[in-house]
Write a protein that holds these residues in place. Structure first.
Motif, mmCIF file in Angstrom:
data_model
loop_
_atom_site.group_PDB
_atom_site.id
_atom_site.type_symbol
_atom_site.label_atom_id
_atom_site.label_comp_id
_atom_site.label_asym_id
_atom_site.label_seq_id
_atom_site.Cartn_x
_atom_site.Cartn_y
_atom_site.Cartn_z
ATOM 1 N N ALA A 25 0.428 -1.099 -0.238
ATOM 2 C CA ALA A 25 0.103 -0.089 -0.040
ATOM 3 C C ALA A 25 0.867 1.593 0.065
ATOM 4 O O ALA A 25 2.507 1.456 0.749
ATOM 5 N N GLU A 26 0.313 2.152 -0.988
ATOM 6 C CA GLU A 26 1.286 3.307 -1.090
ATOM 7 C C GLU A 26 0.836 4.550 -0.973
ATOM 8 O O GLU A 26 1.185 6.021 -0.054
ATOM 9 N N HIS A 27 -0.589 4.671 -0.672
ATOM 10 C CA HIS A 27 -2.337 5.553 -0.852
ATOM 11 C C HIS A 27 -2.759 5.134 0.609
ATOM 12 O O HIS A 27 -3.327 4.207 0.485
ATOM 13 N N GLY A 28 -3.723 6.477 1.265
ATOM 14 C CA GLY A 28 -4.906 5.873 1.852
ATOM 15 C C GLY A 28 -5.801 7.375 1.016
ATOM 16 O O GLY A 28 -5.418 7.808 0.598
ATOM 17 N N ASP A 29 -7.125 5.805 0.963
ATOM 18 C CA ASP A 29 -7.496 6.898 0.261
ATOM 19 C C ASP A 29 -9.604 6.521 0.951
ATOM 20 O O ASP A 29 -9.295 5.949 1.888
ATOM 21 N N HIS A 30 -10.231 7.674 0.653
ATOM 22 C CA HIS A 30 -11.048 7.357 0.863
ATOM 23 C C HIS A 30 -12.029 6.111 0.239
ATOM 24 O O HIS A 30 -12.251 6.669 -1.078
ATOM 25 N N PHE A 31 -12.885 5.200 1.212
ATOM 26 C CA PHE A 31 -13.530 4.291 0.737
ATOM 27 C C PHE A 31 -14.788 4.876 -0.539
ATOM 28 O O PHE A 31 -14.874 5.081 -1.328
ATOM 29 N N TYR A 32 -15.380 5.847 0.562
ATOM 30 C CA TYR A 32 -16.562 6.636 -0.507
ATOM 31 C C TYR A 32 -15.559 8.249 -1.210
ATOM 32 O O TYR A 32 -15.387 8.589 0.324
ATOM 33 N N PRO A 33 -15.823 7.764 -1.870
ATOM 34 C CA PRO A 33 -14.490 9.206 -1.957
ATOM 35 C C PRO A 33 -14.630 10.731 -1.589
ATOM 36 O O PRO A 33 -16.360 10.783 -1.824
ATOM 37 N N TRP A 34 -14.349 10.874 -1.505
ATOM 38 C CA TRP A 34 -13.876 12.603 -0.949
ATOM 39 C C TRP A 34 -15.301 13.038 -1.711
ATOM 40 O O TRP A 34 -16.073 14.575 -1.023
ATOM 41 N N SER A 35 -14.858 13.658 -2.665
ATOM 42 C CA SER A 35 -15.287 14.013 -3.268
ATOM 43 C C SER A 35 -17.047 14.165 -3.335
ATOM 44 O O SER A 35 -17.734 14.621 -4.004
ATOM 45 N N LYS A 36 -17.423 13.339 -3.342
ATOM 46 C CA LYS A 36 -19.411 12.431 -2.959
ATOM 47 C C LYS A 36 -19.548 12.139 -1.996
ATOM 48 O O LYS A 36 -20.413 11.985 -1.915
ATOM 49 N N GLY A 37 -19.000 12.902 -0.609
ATOM 50 C CA GLY A 37 -19.325 13.349 0.745
ATOM 51 C C GLY A 37 -18.682 11.831 1.502
ATOM 52 O O GLY A 37 -19.585 11.794 2.642
ATOM 53 N N GLY A 38 -17.617 11.558 1.046
ATOM 54 C CA GLY A 38 -17.088 10.319 1.923
ATOM 55 C C GLY A 38 -16.802 11.221 3.212
ATOM 56 O O GLY A 38 -16.202 11.946 2.911
ATOM 57 N N SER A 39 -16.226 10.849 4.403
ATOM 58 C CA SER A 39 -15.711 11.806 5.761
ATOM 59 C C SER A 39 -14.481 10.932 5.150
ATOM 60 O O SER A 39 -13.710 9.900 5.315
ATOM 61 N N THR A 40 -13.532 11.715 6.118
ATOM 62 C CA THR A 40 -12.439 11.745 6.912
ATOM 63 C C THR A 40 -12.128 10.851 7.937
ATOM 64 O O THR A 40 -11.621 12.132 8.518
ATOM 65 N N SER A 41 -12.810 9.685 7.944
ATOM 66 C CA SER A 41 -12.678 9.118 9.200
ATOM 67 C C SER A 41 -11.689 7.807 8.821
ATOM 68 O O SER A 41 -11.426 6.941 7.955
ATOM 69 N N LEU A 42 -11.147 7.140 10.006
ATOM 70 C CA LEU A 42 -10.436 5.932 9.992
ATOM 71 C C LEU A 42 -11.926 4.919 9.575
ATOM 72 O O LEU A 42 -11.506 3.872 8.619
ATOM 73 N N GLN A 43 -12.818 5.015 10.020
ATOM 74 C CA GLN A 43 -13.691 3.839 9.298
ATOM 75 C C GLN A 43 -13.695 4.172 7.478
ATOM 76 O O GLN A 43 -14.160 3.067 6.627
ATOM 77 N N ASN A 44 -13.474 5.157 7.156
ATOM 78 C CA ASN A 44 -13.164 5.342 5.049
ATOM 79 C C ASN A 44 -12.300 5.498 4.980
ATOM 80 O O ASN A 44 -12.157 5.495 3.196
ATOM 81 N N PHE A 45 -11.245 5.154 5.639
ATOM 82 C CA PHE A 45 -9.823 5.172 4.924
ATOM 83 C C PHE A 45 -9.728 3.310 4.454
ATOM 84 O O PHE A 45 -9.915 2.890 4.822
ATOM 85 N N VAL A 46 -9.446 3.225 3.496
ATOM 86 C CA VAL A 46 -8.443 2.427 3.318
ATOM 87 C C VAL A 46 -6.639 2.263 2.594
ATOM 88 O O VAL A 46 -6.584 2.965 1.902
ATOM 89 N N ALA A 47 -6.417 1.322 2.454
ATOM 90 C CA ALA A 47 -5.178 1.539 2.094
ATOM 91 C C ALA A 47 -4.748 0.966 0.494
ATOM 92 O O ALA A 47 -5.933 -0.056 -0.048
ATOM 93 N N ALA A 48 -4.289 1.681 -0.255
ATOM 94 C CA ALA A 48 -4.406 1.830 -1.701
ATOM 95 C C ALA A 48 -3.220 1.616 -2.395
ATOM 96 O O ALA A 48 -2.205 2.173 -1.459
ATOM 97 N N CYS A 49 -2.573 0.584 -2.802
ATOM 98 C CA CYS A 49 -1.849 0.322 -4.298
ATOM 99 C C CYS A 49 -2.202 1.411 -5.008
ATOM 100 O O CYS A 49 -2.449 2.152 -5.937
ATOM 101 N N ALA A 50 -0.806 2.093 -5.579
ATOM 102 C CA ALA A 50 -1.223 3.027 -6.668
ATOM 103 C C ALA A 50 -2.065 2.967 -7.865
ATOM 104 O O ALA A 50 -2.644 3.782 -8.196
ATOM 105 N N ARG A 51 -1.578 1.631 -8.083
ATOM 106 C CA ARG A 51 -2.390 1.333 -9.635
ATOM 107 C C ARG A 51 -4.039 0.527 -8.671
ATOM 108 O O ARG A 51 -4.022 1.462 -9.719
ATOM 109 N N CYS A 52 -4.735 0.288 -8.094
ATOM 110 C CA CYS A 52 -5.566 0.107 -7.571
ATOM 111 C C CYS A 52 -6.616 1.713 -7.165
ATOM 112 O O CYS A 52 -7.721 1.836 -7.764
#
Length: 112
Positions: A45-72
């Motif tokens: 994992a290289e990035h911390g991403d919002h599972f629900y995108p921030w631009s679509k109303g996803g919150s910046t919380s640990l529950q909405n955090f997913v670890a992601a590689c650059a490709r995914c």
């Protein structure tokens, strides 16, 4: 993007260092997103991403955090995950999280 999404946006977009540290540790440093056929990607994992995108109303919380590689992370873009993707993510988390940990994923800001 709709006006409802803009009104729903969390005022804070970036995860804190503590949230990133906890989220990456929870994922074991590996990508949590789907690589195909419902299985976990497993690249580093290289990035911390919002599972629900921030631009679509996803919150910046640990529950909405997913670890992601650059490709995914690039492949996911700003798409809202389907309920099936959410269920599969929660099912996969049961495999690598301790039984006492929360496996729930995704959180959106309420409309004002």
């Amino acid at each position: 993007m709709t006006s409802r999404d803009v009104r729903r946006r969390d005022p804070v977009r970036r995860f804190t260092r503590q949230q990133r540290r906890e989220g990456m540790a929870r994922a074991g440093g590996l990508c949590e997103l789907e690589a195909g056929f419902g299985r976990r990607c497993g690249r580093p994992a290289e990035h911390g991403d919002h599972f629900y995108p921030w631009s679509k109303g996803g919150s910046t919380s640990l529950q909405n955090f997913v670890a992601a590689c650059a490709r995914c992370n690039r492949a996911k873009r700003a798409r809202i995950p389907s309920p099936g993707q959410q269920r599969r993510m929660e099912r996969r988390r049961r495999d690598y999280l301790p039984p006492s940990a929360s496996v729930s994923v995704g959180e959106r800001q309420p409309l004002p």
